[in-house]
Design an enzyme around this catalytic site. Structure first.
Site, mmCIF file in Angstrom:
data_model
loop_
_atom_site.group_PDB
_atom_site.id
_atom_site.type_symbol
_atom_site.label_atom_id
_atom_site.label_comp_id
_atom_site.label_asym_id
_atom_site.label_seq_id
_atom_site.Cartn_x
_atom_site.Cartn_y
_atom_site.Cartn_z
ATOM 1 N N GLN A 168 0.808 -1.219 0.000
ATOM 2 C CA GLN A 168 0.000 0.000 0.000
ATOM 3 C C GLN A 168 0.842 1.271 0.000
ATOM 4 O O GLN A 168 0.324 2.345 -0.292
ATOM 5 C CB GLN A 168 -0.965 0.012 1.184
ATOM 6 C CG GLN A 168 -2.069 -1.007 1.053
ATOM 7 C CD GLN A 168 -2.990 -0.942 2.230
ATOM 8 O OE1 GLN A 168 -2.752 -1.585 3.246
ATOM 9 N NE2 GLN A 168 -4.044 -0.144 2.102
ATOM 10 N N HIS B 273 -3.675 -8.042 0.907
ATOM 11 C CA HIS B 273 -2.867 -7.069 0.152
ATOM 12 C C HIS B 273 -1.536 -7.683 -0.291
ATOM 13 O O HIS B 273 -1.039 -7.369 -1.377
ATOM 14 C CB HIS B 273 -2.593 -5.810 0.980
ATOM 15 C CG HIS B 273 -3.705 -4.818 0.968
ATOM 16 N ND1 HIS B 273 -4.166 -4.206 -0.174
ATOM 17 C CD2 HIS B 273 -4.441 -4.307 1.979
ATOM 18 C CE1 HIS B 273 -5.134 -3.368 0.116
ATOM 19 N NE2 HIS B 273 -5.328 -3.413 1.433
#
Length: 179
Positions: free
Chosen positions: A53, A147
């Site tokens: 991220q 993720h």
């Protein structure tokens, strides 16, 4: 001006990238990455963040649960960094609940997750940890773990009718006002 890196937004190819294992925890860049993740999640008032991220393709994530306007019932915990985490077991019970994401701002969706997970990871001091997470902390772990595999919570939403904007979520769910 902040030293925190920008959070990658939906559409950025890094969010669909399989993260690479960390091989040398003594590398100052790994420790700096952990510090960046912790500072960024705090600045963004988030409860978790994965290295992808912040555009770093490594298997590192942080969990930093605390009550906030986005998650008023979140439990308070000291933030932890998990390096090369592995999901080793999970409960049979699944719970569907609302999730949002710093990389998908303004959208909430109901996502099924395991109620409890057992994970192995290396902590920032290089010690292997074996830990069980339950409830909201288990949800954070699974969200951030996704993720590392190039998934976002939208990939787990089973019914698109269970998506809503953040303002509607605040109005309908948090304030308990019906539509």
């Amino acid at each position: 001006m902040s030293d925190c890196p920008a959070i990658a937004q939906l559409g950025n190819p890094i969010l669909r990238t399989e993260a690479e294992p960390v091989h040398d925890l003594r590398d100052a860049r790994v420790q700096a990455l952990i510090d960046q993740l912790l500072a960024t999640v705090q600045q963004a008032n988030g409860v978790g963040l994965a290295a992808t991220q912040i555009s770093q393709p490594y298997r590192v994530l942080v969990i930093a649960s605390h009550p906030s306007p986005r998650y008023p019932d979140a439990p308070q915990m000291a933030p932890i960094a998990l390096i090369n985490p592995r999901l080793v077991a999970h409960s049979e019970e699944m719970v569907t609940d609302w999730e949002g994401c710093l990389s998908v701002p303004g959208i909430r969706g109901r996502v099924p997750r395991y109620q409890a997970v057992t994970v192995e990871y290396t902590d920032r001091e290089g010690k292997l940890q074996h830990q069980e997470f339950t409830g909201f902390i288990a949800r954070i772990f699974q969200h951030e773990y996704d993720h590392l595999h190039g998934l976002v919570f939208l990939d787990r939403v089973e019914d698109t009718h269970q998506l809503m904007t953040e303002p509607e979520y605040q109005r309908q769910v948090l304030s308990h006002c019906p539509t």
